[in-house]
Each structure stands twice: as C-alpha cells, then as structure tokens.
Motif scaffolding. Structure first.
Motif, PDB file in Angstrom:
ATOM      1  N   ASN A  36     -21.234   2.908  10.513  1.00 25.10           N
ATOM      2  CA  ASN A  36     -20.289   1.946   9.959  1.00 25.10           C
ATOM      3  C   ASN A  36     -19.083   2.731   9.449  1.00 25.10           C
ATOM      4  O   ASN A  36     -18.866   2.882   8.259  1.00 25.10           O
ATOM      5  CB  ASN A  36     -20.969   1.170   8.827  1.00 25.10           C
ATOM      6  N   ILE A  55      -2.960   1.972   5.255  1.00 22.91           N
ATOM      7  CA  ILE A  55      -3.411   0.593   5.040  1.00 22.91           C
ATOM      8  C   ILE A  55      -4.693   0.321   5.833  1.00 22.91           C
ATOM      9  O   ILE A  55      -5.621  -0.318   5.335  1.00 22.91           O
ATOM     10  CB  ILE A  55      -2.296  -0.419   5.398  1.00 22.91           C
ATOM     11  N   THR A  58      -7.460   2.026   3.937  1.00 19.14           N
ATOM     12  CA  THR A  58      -7.777   1.309   2.697  1.00 19.14           C
ATOM     13  C   THR A  58      -8.545   0.028   2.991  1.00 19.14           C
ATOM     14  O   THR A  58      -9.526  -0.295   2.325  1.00 19.14           O
ATOM     15  CB  THR A  58      -6.481   0.960   1.941  1.00 19.14           C
ATOM     16  N   ALA A  62     -12.291  -0.857   1.773  1.00 23.00           N
ATOM     17  CA  ALA A  62     -12.556  -2.069   0.994  1.00 23.00           C
ATOM     18  C   ALA A  62     -13.650  -2.909   1.658  1.00 23.00           C
ATOM     19  O   ALA A  62     -14.429  -3.566   0.983  1.00 23.00           O
ATOM     20  CB  ALA A  62     -11.291  -2.895   0.841  1.00 23.00           C
ATOM     21  N   MET A  63     -13.691  -2.870   2.991  1.00 22.24           N
ATOM     22  CA  MET A  63     -14.689  -3.649   3.725  1.00 22.24           C
ATOM     23  C   MET A  63     -16.021  -2.919   3.827  1.00 22.24           C
ATOM     24  O   MET A  63     -16.908  -3.327   4.577  1.00 22.24           O
ATOM     25  CB  MET A  63     -14.165  -3.986   5.131  1.00 22.24           C
ATOM     26  N   VAL A 110       6.302  -1.701  -2.718  1.00 20.66           N
ATOM     27  CA  VAL A 110       5.135  -1.407  -1.891  1.00 20.66           C
ATOM     28  C   VAL A 110       4.546  -0.065  -2.332  1.00 20.66           C
ATOM     29  O   VAL A 110       5.279   0.881  -2.565  1.00 20.66           O
ATOM     30  CB  VAL A 110       5.551  -1.340  -0.402  1.00 20.66           C
ATOM     31  N   THR A 111       3.234  -0.014  -2.462  1.00 23.17           N
ATOM     32  CA  THR A 111       2.618   1.259  -2.844  1.00 23.17           C
ATOM     33  C   THR A 111       2.821   2.276  -1.724  1.00 23.17           C
ATOM     34  O   THR A 111       2.816   1.924  -0.552  1.00 23.17           O
ATOM     35  CB  THR A 111       1.103   1.101  -3.106  1.00 23.17           C
ATOM     36  N   ASN A 116      -1.964   4.653  -1.436  1.00 23.10           N
ATOM     37  CA  ASN A 116      -2.975   3.880  -0.704  1.00 23.10           C
ATOM     38  C   ASN A 116      -4.201   4.734  -0.410  1.00 23.10           C
ATOM     39  O   ASN A 116      -5.338   4.290  -0.589  1.00 23.10           O
ATOM     40  CB  ASN A 116      -2.405   3.360   0.624  1.00 23.10           C
ATOM     41  N   GLY A 119      -6.216   5.334  -3.471  1.00 25.47           N
ATOM     42  CA  GLY A 119      -6.972   4.107  -3.776  1.00 25.47           C
ATOM     43  C   GLY A 119      -8.174   3.959  -2.863  1.00 25.47           C
ATOM     44  O   GLY A 119      -9.259   3.577  -3.304  1.00 25.47           O
ATOM     45  N   GLU A 122     -10.953   6.046  -3.963  1.00 23.99           N
ATOM     46  CA  GLU A 122     -11.610   5.535  -5.172  1.00 23.99           C
ATOM     47  C   GLU A 122     -12.645   4.457  -4.855  1.00 23.99           C
ATOM     48  O   GLU A 122     -13.669   4.376  -5.525  1.00 23.99           O
ATOM     49  CB  GLU A 122     -10.566   4.933  -6.127  1.00 23.99           C
ATOM     50  N   ILE A 123     -12.348   3.622  -3.858  1.00 27.82           N
ATOM     51  CA  ILE A 123     -13.252   2.498  -3.593  1.00 27.82           C
ATOM     52  C   ILE A 123     -14.274   2.784  -2.504  1.00 27.82           C
ATOM     53  O   ILE A 123     -15.235   2.047  -2.361  1.00 27.82           O
ATOM     54  CB  ILE A 123     -12.491   1.195  -3.239  1.00 27.82           C
ATOM     55  N   GLY A 124     -14.070   3.837  -1.725  1.00 28.74           N
ATOM     56  CA  GLY A 124     -15.011   4.063  -0.631  1.00 28.74           C
ATOM     57  C   GLY A 124     -15.203   5.521  -0.308  1.00 28.74           C
ATOM     58  O   GLY A 124     -14.722   6.407  -1.012  1.00 28.74           O
TER      59      GLY A 124
END
Lengths: 171, 81
Positions: A36, A55, A58, A62-63, A110-111, A116, A119, A122-124
């Motif tokens: 995955n 993007i 990111t 996120a997914m 826009v970041t 990005n 970020g 941080e999340i994945g």
C-alpha cells in the motif's frame, strides 16, 4: 449496381465453456503482495512540478499509503540546503506563466511544496531518497541536502521499492 | 456557523481558506489525537474537500456522520472508529 449485400453466414451461438476450477498456483509463482505504497520519481526541480509532487505525496499519506520519493537530477538539485527558499523556477514550456503563478501562490497563501512534504511526513510514512548518480554528478553529500532527505540510494534499491508499490509516478 | 443534528463535538478543525491538500492534512493530524467514538468538526472552503473528506473517511474506516454547507463554508462531522 453491385447487387445485394452478401449476408454474413449464420453462426450458431457459441457453447458456453464449462467453468473450470482455477489451477492451483505453485508457491514460487505467487505474485508478491502489492504494498500500500505510492512511489514517485521526482526528476524535476521547478516549483510547479515540485508542488504537484508534494500534493500527491501528501494526499497519499493522508489516505494511509506509504510514500517513497526518489529524487533524481533536478529533483536532487532542488533539495540542496536552503535552495527551496529562493527557488522560483517554473517549467520552461510555461515560462510565460511564471509571474502569474508566483503571484497566485502568494495571494492564495498556498503552502509551499517543502511545507507539504513536512506535513506528509508528520501524518504518514514518507521516505525521501536521493539518487547516488545525481549526487556524484553534482558533487553533493547527504549533508548538503535538506534534512527532510533520508538517504542516498541507487536505482536498483528504488526499483525494488517501486516494484512492490501500488503505483509509481514520474514527475 | 452551520447548524447540525450532531450534539456534542469534541474537536473543531478550522481549515477555512486552506488550499488542497491542507484540509485533509489537518484532518488526518487532528484524528491522531482523537479517542475512539469522539467527534470532530472540520470546516473548509476548498472545493475539493467535499469529495476528499468522504474518500478519506471511507479509506481510513472512520465515519462521516454529516456534511453541511452554509455561505460557502463546508462543515464535516466525523467520528473516530
């Protein structure tokens, strides 16, 4: 004038083949489990493409996907320490849109592509590697790159990661 | 503020004015600190958020309880599973 159109011969409907049980697959032929994971070859160093790549990464993080980004050529060039702070290059084929793009990025707050990627980390699970060939060409060490870059690897190591990945993008 | 049938909201994430992918990033980040059963309200103005949040909830297995829109502001109510 050419006479009547010849009628196609009548073909009886084909018999439905009997449903056969699938052949058992020998263990050594079992395909590897698809990870995955999104793999990205980041070749470009212009901010329009860096933005797209960041993007994508990111979104995938996120997914819940792992992300493997392989920097090569201008991708490596763009990750040299502090370079992103002054990088305003855009793709040459859209050079006439450079001013508008930079204006809009500032106006819409826009970041940045670097933010990005931070970020996404941080999340994945996001790993960024740099191509050893490009590092040699540009005479760079890992310490010359932004700390967001994890490692210098060769193409074979990336191909192995990409081979198992659910998708691979070239940007 | 959008009106909702959801009574208690545990966390509010304000992503108004944030452009894709930030609403999803902020959502994913905030969900990490949420306990199972808690409800988060996400506010966003990015046009992509409608489909993005629904896709995110489906993929991560969390519940999108309700979506509403008022004055161009989207409000999503999500529950951690």
């Amino acid at each position: 004038m050419f006479g009547s159109t010849p009628q196609p011969p009548q073909i009886p409907p084909a018999k439905q083949p009997e449903q056969l049980a699938p052949l058992p697959m020998p263990k050594e032929m079992t395909p590897p489990a698809t990870a995955n994971r999104m793999a990205i070859v980041l070749f470009s160093g212009t901010i329009d493409k860096l933005m797209s790549a960041s993007i994508m990464a990111t979104g995938a993080a996120a997914m819940g996907m792992d992300v493997e980004i392989f920097l090569t050529n201008w991708g490596v060039w763009a990750f040299r320490k502090d370079d992103y702070l002054t990088n305003t290059r855009v793709s040459a084929d859209y050079a006439d849109k450079r001013g508008v793009l930079l204006e809009q990025i500032a106006a819409k707050k826009v970041t940045s592509w670097m933010e990005n990627l931070e970020g996404a980390k941080e999340i994945g699970s996001v790993r960024i590697t740099a191509c050893s060939h490009s590092m040699t060409l540009f005479d760079l060490q890992l310490s010359d790159l932004e700390p967001i870059v994890d490692e210098v690897i060769g193409v074979a190591a990336f191909i192995e990661r990409a081979r198992e990945s659910a998708m691979t993008l070239y940007i | 503020m959008a009106t909702s049938q959801i009574g208690k909201v545990d966390t509010v994430v304000d992503a108004k004015g944030q452009v894709c992918p930030m609403p999803i990033v902020m959502l994913a980040k905030a969900f990490k600190d949420l306990a199972v059963g808690q409800i988060l309200m996400l506010l966003a103005t990015d046009a992509g958020a409608k489909k993005d949040v629904a896709a995110w909830a489906e993929k991560t297995g969390n519940l999108l309880l309700e979506t509403s829109e008022e004055g161009g502001v989207l409000a999503f109510y999500l529950q951690k599973v």
